[in-house]
Motif scaffolding. Structure first.
Motif, mmCIF file in Angstrom:
data_model
loop_
_atom_site.group_PDB
_atom_site.id
_atom_site.type_symbol
_atom_site.label_atom_id
_atom_site.label_comp_id
_atom_site.label_asym_id
_atom_site.label_seq_id
_atom_site.Cartn_x
_atom_site.Cartn_y
_atom_site.Cartn_z
ATOM 1 N N ARG A 153 -12.551 40.206 -5.819
ATOM 2 C CA ARG A 153 -13.422 39.033 -5.971
ATOM 3 C C ARG A 153 -14.517 39.053 -4.915
ATOM 4 N N LYS A 154 -15.600 38.358 -5.223
ATOM 5 C CA LYS A 154 -16.679 38.222 -4.244
ATOM 6 C C LYS A 154 -16.301 37.155 -3.225
ATOM 7 N N ILE A 155 -16.702 37.349 -2.006
ATOM 8 C CA ILE A 155 -16.446 36.369 -0.947
ATOM 9 C C ILE A 155 -17.009 35.005 -1.341
ATOM 10 N N GLU A 156 -18.171 34.975 -1.959
ATOM 11 C CA GLU A 156 -18.797 33.708 -2.324
ATOM 12 C C GLU A 156 -17.940 32.925 -3.314
ATOM 13 N N ASP A 157 -17.240 33.633 -4.213
ATOM 14 C CA ASP A 157 -16.375 32.944 -5.175
ATOM 15 C C ASP A 157 -15.192 32.296 -4.470
ATOM 16 N N THR A 158 -14.554 33.046 -3.588
ATOM 17 C CA THR A 158 -13.425 32.499 -2.837
ATOM 18 C C THR A 158 -13.887 31.365 -1.937
ATOM 19 N N LEU A 159 -15.007 31.563 -1.272
ATOM 20 C CA LEU A 159 -15.505 30.534 -0.362
ATOM 21 C C LEU A 159 -15.763 29.230 -1.113
ATOM 22 N N GLY B 240 -10.570 15.838 2.382
ATOM 23 C CA GLY B 240 -11.324 14.953 3.264
ATOM 24 C C GLY B 240 -11.779 15.630 4.539
ATOM 25 N N TRP B 241 -11.734 16.956 4.561
ATOM 26 C CA TRP B 241 -12.131 17.710 5.741
ATOM 27 C C TRP B 241 -13.636 17.935 5.768
ATOM 28 N N ARG B 242 -14.177 18.010 6.963
ATOM 29 C CA ARG B 242 -15.548 18.469 7.170
ATOM 30 C C ARG B 242 -15.470 19.963 7.492
ATOM 31 N N VAL B 243 -16.534 20.665 7.139
ATOM 32 C CA VAL B 243 -16.506 22.128 7.175
ATOM 33 C C VAL B 243 -17.754 22.678 7.858
ATOM 34 N N VAL B 244 -17.573 23.761 8.605
ATOM 35 C CA VAL B 244 -18.675 24.601 9.062
ATOM 36 C C VAL B 244 -18.463 25.986 8.474
ATOM 37 N N ASP C 35 -13.250 20.109 10.540
ATOM 38 C CA ASP C 35 -11.804 20.312 10.534
ATOM 39 C C ASP C 35 -11.474 21.778 10.290
ATOM 40 N N VAL C 36 -12.300 22.436 9.494
ATOM 41 C CA VAL C 36 -12.091 23.846 9.182
ATOM 42 C C VAL C 36 -13.420 24.572 9.328
ATOM 43 N N ARG C 37 -13.323 25.820 9.803
ATOM 44 C CA ARG C 37 -14.523 26.630 9.998
ATOM 45 C C ARG C 37 -14.295 27.969 9.316
ATOM 46 N N PHE C 38 -15.224 28.331 8.420
ATOM 47 C CA PHE C 38 -15.155 29.609 7.720
ATOM 48 C C PHE C 38 -16.119 30.584 8.382
ATOM 49 N N PHE C 39 -15.658 31.814 8.569
ATOM 50 C CA PHE C 39 -16.452 32.867 9.188
ATOM 51 C C PHE C 39 -16.681 33.957 8.138
ATOM 52 N N VAL C 40 -17.929 34.331 7.940
ATOM 53 C CA VAL C 40 -18.267 35.409 7.011
ATOM 54 C C VAL C 40 -19.164 36.407 7.727
ATOM 55 N N ALA D 134 -12.546 29.097 21.747
ATOM 56 C CA ALA D 134 -12.485 28.828 23.187
ATOM 57 C C ALA D 134 -13.479 27.760 23.632
ATOM 58 N N GLY D 135 -14.387 27.351 22.743
ATOM 59 C CA GLY D 135 -15.435 26.411 23.136
ATOM 60 C C GLY D 135 -15.330 25.064 22.452
ATOM 61 N N ASP D 136 -16.379 24.273 22.616
ATOM 62 C CA ASP D 136 -16.427 22.920 22.048
ATOM 63 C C ASP D 136 -16.615 22.918 20.529
ATOM 64 N N ALA D 137 -16.992 24.033 19.932
ATOM 65 C CA ALA D 137 -17.249 24.101 18.499
ATOM 66 C C ALA D 137 -16.011 24.439 17.687
ATOM 67 N N ALA D 138 -14.851 24.495 18.321
ATOM 68 C CA ALA D 138 -13.616 24.840 17.609
ATOM 69 C C ALA D 138 -13.311 23.810 16.533
ATOM 70 N N PRO D 139 -12.844 24.268 15.363
ATOM 71 C CA PRO D 139 -12.444 23.327 14.313
ATOM 72 C C PRO D 139 -11.137 22.639 14.709
ATOM 73 N N ALA D 140 -10.890 21.476 14.114
ATOM 74 C CA ALA D 140 -9.694 20.714 14.457
ATOM 75 C C ALA D 140 -8.424 21.270 13.825
ATOM 76 N N GLU D 141 -8.545 21.881 12.613
ATOM 77 C CA GLU D 141 -7.347 22.274 11.870
ATOM 78 C C GLU D 141 -7.200 23.768 11.633
ATOM 79 N N ARG D 142 -8.283 24.404 11.202
ATOM 80 C CA ARG D 142 -8.126 25.763 10.681
ATOM 81 C C ARG D 142 -9.384 26.591 10.866
ATOM 82 N N ALA D 143 -9.195 27.892 11.047
ATOM 83 C CA ALA D 143 -10.287 28.867 11.044
ATOM 84 C C ALA D 143 -9.960 29.915 9.987
ATOM 85 N N VAL D 144 -10.962 30.350 9.251
ATOM 86 C CA VAL D 144 -10.735 31.290 8.151
ATOM 87 C C VAL D 144 -11.797 32.384 8.204
#
Length: 161
Positions: free
Chosen positions: A12-18, A29-33, A86-91, A101-111
C-alpha cells in the motif's frame, strides 16, 4: 512515555495508510501533527488530504494558515506542535527521537510510516528502531501481509513468556 509504532509499507501507499490512521485519530478526538522532511512532500500531503475521498476531506492546515493551534491535523517539516498533538506521524524519514525529547512530543503516540521498497527509508527505520529501543522506548513493528493487512511482527520490550 508514548507508544511508538512503525508501519512498514510493502504493497500500500503511505498516503493511503496515513489517511486511514488520520481518520481514526480524529474519531478518537485526538489532535495530530504530521511531520515530513521536505516542503514538496508536505505540500503533496496537503493536497491529498483535501481530495483523498470525493465525498469528504480531512481538516488540516500548515503554518501558512491562520491559527495553527486550532488545526485538527497540522502538517509541518519542523519540530513545532502548535495544536498540542496527541499523536504525531513521521514520514519521509523524519527523526522521532529529538521530538520525543523536546516540547513538541505528542501526548499519546508516535508513528513512523516508511516505504520498505526504498532502501534509504528502510535503513532509516532500522536505525530509528535501534535508537529508540536502546533508549528504552515501547515499540511496535507492523508489516503488511500479502493481502495488505497489517500484522504485528515485533514488540519491544519483548513480552515475557
Amino acid at each position: 512515555m508514548v507508544d511508538i509504532s512503525f508501519y512498514h509499507h510493502q504493497t500500500r501507499k503511505i498516503e493511503d495508510t496515513l489517511s486511514t490512521l488520520l481518520e481514526r485519530s480524529l474519531a478518537r478526538g485526538w489532535r495530530v501533527v504530521v511531520q515530513a522532511t521536505s516542503d514538496a512532500r508536505m505540500n503533496a500531503l496537503d493536497q491529498r488530504l483535501w481530495s483523498y475521498r470525493p465525498e469528504s476531506f480531512l481538516p488540516h492546515g500548515t503554518k501558512r494558515d491562520v491559527s495553527p493551534e486550532t488545526q485538527p491535523i497540522y502538517l509541518t517539516c519542523g519540530d513545532d506542535n502548535p495544536n498540542n498533538a496527541d499523536v504525531r506521524f513521521f514520514v519521509e524519514g523524519a527523526h522521532i527521537a529529538p521530538i520525543l525529547a523536546g516540547d513538541a512530543a505528542p501526548a499519546e503516540r508516535a508513528v513512523l510510516l516508511f516505504d520498505g521498497e526504498n532502501p534509504e527509508e528502510l535503513a532509516n527505520a532500522r536505525a530509528q528502531w535501534k535508537e529508540l529501543r536502546d533508549a528504552g522506548q515501547t515499540l511496535v513493528y507492523q508489516q503488511q501481509d500479502e493481502s495488505g493487512r497489517w500484522v504485528e511482527k515485533a514488540r519491544e520490550p519483548k513480552a515475557k513468556a
